[in-house]
Write a protein that holds these residues in place. Structure first.
Motif, PDB file in Angstrom:
ATOM      1  N   THR A  75       0.823  -1.223   0.000  1.00  0.00           N
ATOM      2  CA  THR A  75       0.000   0.000   0.000  1.00  0.00           C
ATOM      3  C   THR A  75       0.853   1.268   0.000  1.00  0.00           C
ATOM      4  O   THR A  75       0.309   2.370   0.005  1.00  0.00           O
ATOM      5  N   ILE A  76       2.149   1.108  -0.021  1.00  0.00           N
ATOM      6  CA  ILE A  76       3.054   2.248   0.115  1.00  0.00           C
ATOM      7  C   ILE A  76       2.942   3.196  -1.087  1.00  0.00           C
ATOM      8  O   ILE A  76       2.715   2.769  -2.211  1.00  0.00           O
ATOM      9  N   GLY A  77       3.098   4.506  -0.810  1.00  0.00           N
ATOM     10  CA  GLY A  77       3.100   5.516  -1.869  1.00  0.00           C
ATOM     11  C   GLY A  77       4.512   5.983  -2.164  1.00  0.00           C
ATOM     12  O   GLY A  77       5.480   5.522  -1.551  1.00  0.00           O
ATOM     13  N   ILE A  78       4.637   6.924  -3.093  1.00  0.00           N
ATOM     14  CA  ILE A  78       5.961   7.366  -3.526  1.00  0.00           C
ATOM     15  C   ILE A  78       6.764   7.988  -2.387  1.00  0.00           C
ATOM     16  O   ILE A  78       7.944   7.667  -2.198  1.00  0.00           O
ATOM     17  N   ASN A  79       6.152   8.876  -1.619  1.00  0.00           N
ATOM     18  CA  ASN A  79       6.896   9.547  -0.548  1.00  0.00           C
ATOM     19  C   ASN A  79       7.460   8.556   0.463  1.00  0.00           C
ATOM     20  O   ASN A  79       8.611   8.691   0.899  1.00  0.00           O
ATOM     21  N   ASP A  80       6.655   7.572   0.835  1.00  0.00           N
ATOM     22  CA  ASP A  80       7.130   6.581   1.802  1.00  0.00           C
ATOM     23  C   ASP A  80       8.243   5.718   1.213  1.00  0.00           C
ATOM     24  O   ASP A  80       9.186   5.346   1.925  1.00  0.00           O
ATOM     25  N   LEU A  81       8.159   5.413  -0.080  1.00  0.00           N
ATOM     26  CA  LEU A  81       9.199   4.600  -0.700  1.00  0.00           C
ATOM     27  C   LEU A  81      10.502   5.395  -0.827  1.00  0.00           C
ATOM     28  O   LEU A  81      11.588   4.841  -0.654  1.00  0.00           O
ATOM     29  N   ILE A  82      10.394   6.683  -1.103  1.00  0.00           N
ATOM     30  CA  ILE A  82      11.587   7.539  -1.123  1.00  0.00           C
ATOM     31  C   ILE A  82      12.264   7.511   0.242  1.00  0.00           C
ATOM     32  O   ILE A  82      13.489   7.355   0.345  1.00  0.00           O
ATOM     33  N   ASP A  83      11.483   7.650   1.304  1.00  0.00           N
ATOM     34  CA  ASP A  83      12.035   7.608   2.664  1.00  0.00           C
ATOM     35  C   ASP A  83      12.727   6.277   2.937  1.00  0.00           C
ATOM     36  O   ASP A  83      13.778   6.227   3.588  1.00  0.00           O
ATOM     37  N   CYS A  84      12.152   5.204   2.444  1.00  0.00           N
ATOM     38  CA  CYS A  84      12.737   3.874   2.609  1.00  0.00           C
ATOM     39  C   CYS A  84      14.095   3.785   1.923  1.00  0.00           C
ATOM     40  O   CYS A  84      15.071   3.258   2.481  1.00  0.00           O
ATOM     41  N   ALA A 141       4.145   1.735  -5.967  1.00  0.00           N
ATOM     42  CA  ALA A 141       4.024   2.989  -5.227  1.00  0.00           C
ATOM     43  C   ALA A 141       3.472   4.107  -6.110  1.00  0.00           C
ATOM     44  O   ALA A 141       2.653   4.923  -5.666  1.00  0.00           O
ATOM     45  N   ILE A 142       3.913   4.146  -7.351  1.00  0.00           N
ATOM     46  CA  ILE A 142       3.432   5.165  -8.292  1.00  0.00           C
ATOM     47  C   ILE A 142       1.952   4.965  -8.572  1.00  0.00           C
ATOM     48  O   ILE A 142       1.165   5.927  -8.561  1.00  0.00           O
ATOM     49  N   GLN A 143       1.551   3.726  -8.803  1.00  0.00           N
ATOM     50  CA  GLN A 143       0.133   3.450  -9.054  1.00  0.00           C
ATOM     51  C   GLN A 143      -0.711   3.796  -7.832  1.00  0.00           C
ATOM     52  O   GLN A 143      -1.806   4.362  -7.963  1.00  0.00           O
ATOM     53  N   ASN A 144      -0.207   3.486  -6.643  1.00  0.00           N
ATOM     54  CA  ASN A 144      -0.926   3.843  -5.416  1.00  0.00           C
ATOM     55  C   ASN A 144      -1.091   5.351  -5.294  1.00  0.00           C
ATOM     56  O   ASN A 144      -2.157   5.849  -4.907  1.00  0.00           O
ATOM     57  N   SER A 145      -0.048   6.091  -5.628  1.00  0.00           N
ATOM     58  CA  SER A 145      -0.109   7.549  -5.543  1.00  0.00           C
ATOM     59  C   SER A 145      -1.049   8.132  -6.594  1.00  0.00           C
ATOM     60  O   SER A 145      -1.711   9.145  -6.357  1.00  0.00           O
ATOM     61  N   PHE A 185      21.419  14.557  -1.387  1.00  0.00           N
ATOM     62  CA  PHE A 185      21.499  14.626  -2.847  1.00  0.00           C
ATOM     63  C   PHE A 185      20.404  13.773  -3.480  1.00  0.00           C
ATOM     64  O   PHE A 185      19.699  14.206  -4.395  1.00  0.00           O
ATOM     65  N   TYR A 186      20.262  12.565  -2.989  1.00  0.00           N
ATOM     66  CA  TYR A 186      19.251  11.636  -3.517  1.00  0.00           C
ATOM     67  C   TYR A 186      17.842  12.157  -3.236  1.00  0.00           C
ATOM     68  O   TYR A 186      16.977  12.124  -4.111  1.00  0.00           O
ATOM     69  N   LEU A 187      17.616  12.645  -2.035  1.00  0.00           N
ATOM     70  CA  LEU A 187      16.297  13.145  -1.652  1.00  0.00           C
ATOM     71  C   LEU A 187      15.878  14.326  -2.523  1.00  0.00           C
ATOM     72  O   LEU A 187      14.728  14.393  -2.985  1.00  0.00           O
ATOM     73  N   LYS A 188      16.790  15.239  -2.782  1.00  0.00           N
ATOM     74  CA  LYS A 188      16.489  16.385  -3.639  1.00  0.00           C
ATOM     75  C   LYS A 188      16.154  15.926  -5.063  1.00  0.00           C
ATOM     76  O   LYS A 188      15.250  16.459  -5.705  1.00  0.00           O
ATOM     77  N   SER A 189      16.897  14.940  -5.548  1.00  0.00           N
ATOM     78  CA  SER A 189      16.645  14.405  -6.888  1.00  0.00           C
ATOM     79  C   SER A 189      15.261  13.774  -6.970  1.00  0.00           C
ATOM     80  O   SER A 189      14.518  13.994  -7.934  1.00  0.00           O
ATOM     81  N   CYS A 190      14.909  12.992  -5.956  1.00  0.00           N
ATOM     82  CA  CYS A 190      13.590  12.344  -5.929  1.00  0.00           C
ATOM     83  C   CYS A 190      12.466  13.369  -5.879  1.00  0.00           C
ATOM     84  O   CYS A 190      11.469  13.253  -6.602  1.00  0.00           O
TER      85      CYS A 190
END
Length: 200
Positions: A75-84, A141-145, A185-190
């Motif tokens: 059920t995870i969305g994009i933001n949560d997967l980025i955090d992971c 995650a993209i489809q969930n979002s 760096f990765y977080l800003k890119s995402c």
């Protein structure tokens, strides 16, 4: 991180440091003996040869964190997967910091992984399998979002998943202070990519 000399943890951390500093091909069992100040018998007590030691290092300091990052709810969305993914990068960087060697940065990890791919077939296959799992996680995650109205409904799920999957996390940039800032760096890119597809 302090470990008792001659223990498995001591050998793994100190050998990891040597591989990061000099590369897989430039570190022999004899060099490890000298740098770790332990006998050959101590090395062979835990590891049957150089490749088994190298495989254990790659598993402990890299693969284990990537594997952990693949254990997410469907059920995870994009933001949560980025955090992971950020947690995974930070965990890998944390091992570098624990070595307390100012000449090392997480950039060394990329070249070590390349050595693992070329030297150890099992490592290459595991990375490939984990990469496929991660790619499918991005798609989910993209489809969930999309379903939640967080991003544009006409977003190409497969293409966007590919873009997220292949965002550079900073390992390849020798001009960054990667040990401290790689996840930034990765977080800003995402977030930059996410803003392009966000449902505004």
């Amino acid at each position: 991180m302090e470990h008792i000399k001659g223990t498995k943890e001591y050998i793994l951390y100190r050998a990891y440091e040597q591989y990061l500093l000099h590369g897989y091909h430039n570190v022999s069992i004899s060099i490890l003996q000298q740098e770790l100040q332990i006998g050959r018998a101590s090395l062979y007590y835990y590891f049957k040869d150089k490749d088994s030691l190298f495989a254990a290092i790659l598993n402990k300091f890299i693969l284990s964190h990537i594997k952990e990052s693949t254990h997410t709810p469907t059920t995870i969305g994009i933001n949560d997967l980025i955090d992971c993914r950020v947690r995974c990068i930070n965990a890998i960087a944390n091992h570098i910091q624990q070595l307390h060697n100012p000449t090392l940065s997480i950039a060394n990890v990329a070249s070590l992984m390349l050595s693992g791919i070329t030297q150890l077939q099992d490592f290459m296959l595991q990375l490939k399998d984990l990469g496929q799992i991660q790619f499918n996680q991005w798609k989910t995650a993209i489809q969930n979002s999309i379903n939640r109205g967080e991003i544009k409904a006409d977003c190409d799920v497969t293409l966007t998943a590919y873009l997220f999957q292949h965002l550079k996390c900073g390992y390849e940039d020798p001009y960054c202070d990667l040990t401290n800032n790689v996840s930034d760096f990765y977080l800003k890119s995402c977030h930059h990519l996410l803003n392009l597809i966000r449902n505004k």
